[in-house]
Design a protein around this motif. Structure first.
Motif, PDB file in Angstrom:
ATOM      1  N   TRP A 108       0.835  -1.210   0.000  1.00 25.55           N
ATOM      2  CA  TRP A 108       0.000   0.000   0.000  1.00 25.55           C
ATOM      3  C   TRP A 108       0.864   1.251   0.000  1.00 25.55           C
ATOM      4  CZ3 TRP A 108      -0.333   4.050   3.483  1.00 25.55           C
ATOM      5  CH2 TRP A 108      -1.416   4.927   3.310  1.00 25.55           C
ATOM      6  N   LYS A 112       1.017   4.039  -3.002  1.00 26.93           N
ATOM      7  CA  LYS A 112       0.579   5.421  -2.771  1.00 26.93           C
ATOM      8  C   LYS A 112       1.701   6.413  -3.058  1.00 26.93           C
ATOM      9  CE  LYS A 112      -3.402   3.892  -1.680  1.00 26.93           C
ATOM     10  NZ  LYS A 112      -4.414   3.800  -2.759  1.00 26.93           N
ATOM     11  N   PHE A 155     -11.158   4.347  10.314  1.00 28.58           N
ATOM     12  CA  PHE A 155      -9.804   4.136   9.806  1.00 28.58           C
ATOM     13  C   PHE A 155      -9.368   2.675   9.860  1.00 28.58           C
ATOM     14  CE2 PHE A 155      -9.601   8.695  11.079  1.00 28.58           C
ATOM     15  CZ  PHE A 155      -9.407   9.214   9.797  1.00 28.58           C
ATOM     16  N   PHE A 158      -9.082   0.807   6.495  1.00 32.25           N
ATOM     17  CA  PHE A 158      -8.071   1.152   5.512  1.00 32.25           C
ATOM     18  C   PHE A 158      -6.711   0.562   5.870  1.00 32.25           C
ATOM     19  CE2 PHE A 158     -11.210   4.622   5.559  1.00 32.25           C
ATOM     20  CZ  PHE A 158     -11.660   4.519   4.245  1.00 32.25           C
ATOM     21  N   THR A 165      -3.641   7.045   6.330  1.00 37.92           N
ATOM     22  CA  THR A 165      -4.743   7.593   5.535  1.00 37.92           C
ATOM     23  C   THR A 165      -4.742   9.114   5.577  1.00 37.92           C
ATOM     24  OG1 THR A 165      -6.083   5.619   5.947  1.00 37.92           O
ATOM     25  CG2 THR A 165      -7.246   7.595   5.218  1.00 37.92           C
ATOM     26  N   TYR A 168      -1.812  10.417   3.528  1.00 44.90           N
ATOM     27  CA  TYR A 168      -2.033  10.256   2.095  1.00 44.90           C
ATOM     28  C   TYR A 168      -2.966  11.341   1.558  1.00 44.90           C
ATOM     29  CZ  TYR A 168      -3.329   8.083  -2.352  1.00 44.90           C
ATOM     30  OH  TYR A 168      -3.566   7.837  -3.692  1.00 44.90           O
ATOM     31  N   TYR A 169      -4.062  11.578   2.244  1.00 45.71           N
ATOM     32  CA  TYR A 169      -4.997  12.603   1.763  1.00 45.71           C
ATOM     33  C   TYR A 169      -4.404  14.006   1.865  1.00 45.71           C
ATOM     34  CZ  TYR A 169      -8.819   9.523   0.672  1.00 45.71           C
ATOM     35  OH  TYR A 169      -9.600   8.560   0.064  1.00 45.71           O
TER      36      TYR A 169
END
Length: 209
Positions: A108, A112, A155, A158, A165, A168-169
């Motif tokens: 992951w 990403k 969360f 994910f 998370t 990443y956002y």
């Protein structure tokens, strides 16, 4: 004005059938809800029919497998297929190859980071569809955070967990702003709200924009 033809109708049906067995994480909502939401945002932010169709089909390779790319190319054209491919950060086959949680997390993180780097060079078609996808997902996370019955437990759904998370956002929001994507101010506001509701420390990117 964006004109939608029977191609768009065919794309809706194609997405409905391909994702028929899938639901949104943590709910029984048909996955088509997300795809229609992304396509709607693409249109809202000035996208054309090809871009809206790509919004409908953007998760086909990632969630349903590589075999869908030539089908998309044959039925909806090279531009749509190229956008879908460029919005894909991993394939269904690739994700399935990682069994244990730690391997999934490493995969992951690598995907990403690579996707964020890719967005720095991506064209306008890809940026619009990708930003609309991330905005729709971010709004769903915020909605769950605001729900007393879910809250920060969202969360757990994910692979990146809470911190991954959020980071990443944050990085997505910064990248879209740096690329001057029309969706960027709205995405940034939603990501800010996500951090606030998560009780996060100051916003901290996974990778510098």
């Amino acid at each position: 004005m964006t004109v939608l033809t029977e191609r768009f109708t065919r794309a809706v049906d194609h997405a409905r059938i391909a994702h028929a067995a899938q639901v949104r994480k943590g709910s029984g909502i048909p996955y088509l809800y997300h795809l229609l939401g992304v396509a709607s945002l693409v249109i809202e932010f000035g996208g054309d029919e090809d871009q809206a169709i790509a919004g409908l089909l953007h998760d086909l390779i990632e969630d349903c497998g590589e075999a869908h790319e030539p089908i998309i190319r044959a039925q909806f054209g090279g531009r749509v297929a190229d956008i879908v491919r460029a919005c894909t950060d991993g394939t269904a086959e690739g994700k399935a190859s990682h069994a244990d949680p730690e391997a999934k997390r490493r995969d992951w993180l690598a995907r990403k980071q690579a996707y964020l780097a890719h967005l720095h060079e991506a064209g306008g078609d890809v940026l619009l569809v990708s930003a609309c996808d991330k905005l729709h997902n971010a709004r769903a996370i915020v909605q769950d955070l605001e729900n007393p019955g879910v809250g920060t437990a969202v969360f757990a759904r994910f692979t990146g967990g809470r911190d991954g998370t959020l980071q990443y956002y944050e990085s997505l929001a910064r990248t879209m702003a740096a690329r001057d994507v029309a969706v960027a101010p709205v995405l940034d506001a939603v990501v800010g709200r996500m951090h606030e509701l998560a009780g996060a420390l100051p916003r901290h990117p996974l990778a510098q924009s």
